[in-house]
Design a protein around this motif. Structure first.
Motif, short mmCIF file in Angstrom:
data_model
loop_
_atom_site.label_atom_id
_atom_site.label_comp_id
_atom_site.label_asym_id
_atom_site.label_seq_id
_atom_site.Cartn_x
_atom_site.Cartn_y
_atom_site.Cartn_z
N SER A 44 0.61 -1.08 -0.17
CA SER A 44 -0.03 0.11 0.17
C SER A 44 0.99 1.24 0.06
CB SER A 44 -0.75 -0.11 1.31
OG SER A 44 -1.59 1.06 1.20
N PRO A 45 0.38 2.31 -0.75
CA PRO A 45 1.20 3.55 -1.00
C PRO A 45 0.88 4.15 0.49
CG PRO A 45 -0.63 3.76 -2.54
CD PRO A 45 -0.46 2.35 -1.84
N GLU A 46 0.03 4.22 1.04
CA GLU A 46 0.00 4.98 2.38
C GLU A 46 0.69 4.37 3.64
OE1 GLU A 46 -2.59 3.43 0.81
OE2 GLU A 46 -3.81 4.92 0.06
N VAL A 47 1.62 3.50 3.42
CA VAL A 47 2.29 2.76 4.34
C VAL A 47 3.78 3.08 4.01
CG1 VAL A 47 3.18 0.75 5.83
CG2 VAL A 47 0.60 0.94 5.08
N SER A 48 4.58 3.54 4.98
CA SER A 48 5.88 3.86 4.81
C SER A 48 6.89 3.10 5.76
CB SER A 48 6.25 5.41 4.62
OG SER A 48 7.69 5.58 4.54
N GLU A 56 8.58 10.05 0.83
CA GLU A 56 7.23 10.44 0.40
C GLU A 56 6.84 9.25 -0.70
OE1 GLU A 56 6.97 14.24 -1.03
OE2 GLU A 56 6.96 15.05 0.92
N TRP A 58 4.18 7.81 -1.29
CA TRP A 58 2.84 7.86 -2.16
C TRP A 58 3.03 8.83 -3.67
CZ3 TRP A 58 4.11 9.32 2.71
CH2 TRP A 58 4.38 10.80 2.90
N TYR A 61 2.85 6.71 -6.86
CA TYR A 61 1.72 6.21 -7.36
C TYR A 61 0.74 7.15 -7.79
CZ TYR A 61 2.61 1.97 -5.11
OH TYR A 61 3.19 0.64 -4.86
N HIS A 66 -3.60 1.56 -7.73
CA HIS A 66 -3.09 0.79 -6.69
C HIS A 66 -4.08 0.15 -5.96
CE1 HIS A 66 -3.91 4.62 -4.52
NE2 HIS A 66 -4.27 3.80 -3.30
N ALA A 82 -4.92 14.15 -6.47
CA ALA A 82 -4.31 14.64 -5.32
C ALA A 82 -3.54 16.10 -5.86
CB ALA A 82 -3.07 13.93 -4.97
#
Length: 85
Positions: A44-48, A56, A58, A61, A66, A82
């Protein structure tokens, strides 16, 4: 000593074979839940996980899809909703 519950040993499963699909589908459901949770944590791009490597993630993507499944064909250019700062 307390007696064992029926259906928790191989010998008692042979006496009650109707419990085998119950255990199989319960294990399948638990395995699917674990797989999906791990997939969300890794892909997931929300998790780093590493802030020093890519602070960054996200932004990678911005022009990719995704979603796990989408019935709409998005092979063309995807417009990112965005805001650009």
């Amino acid at each position: 000593m307390a007696p064992n519950m029926q259906g928790l040993t191989i010998a008692s499963l042979k006496k009650h074979p109707a419990l085998i699909p119950l255990y199989a589908f319960t294990l399948l459901g638990c395995g699917g839940a674990v797989f999906y949770t791990l997939r969300l944590a890794i892909r997931s791009p929300e998790v780093s996980w590493s802030k020093t490597k890519n602070p960054e993630p996200w932004n990678e993507y911005a022009d990719k899809q995704h979603k796990f499944y989408s019935p709409v064909d998005t092979s063309g250019k995807i417009e990112c909703p965005a805001p650009k700062y």
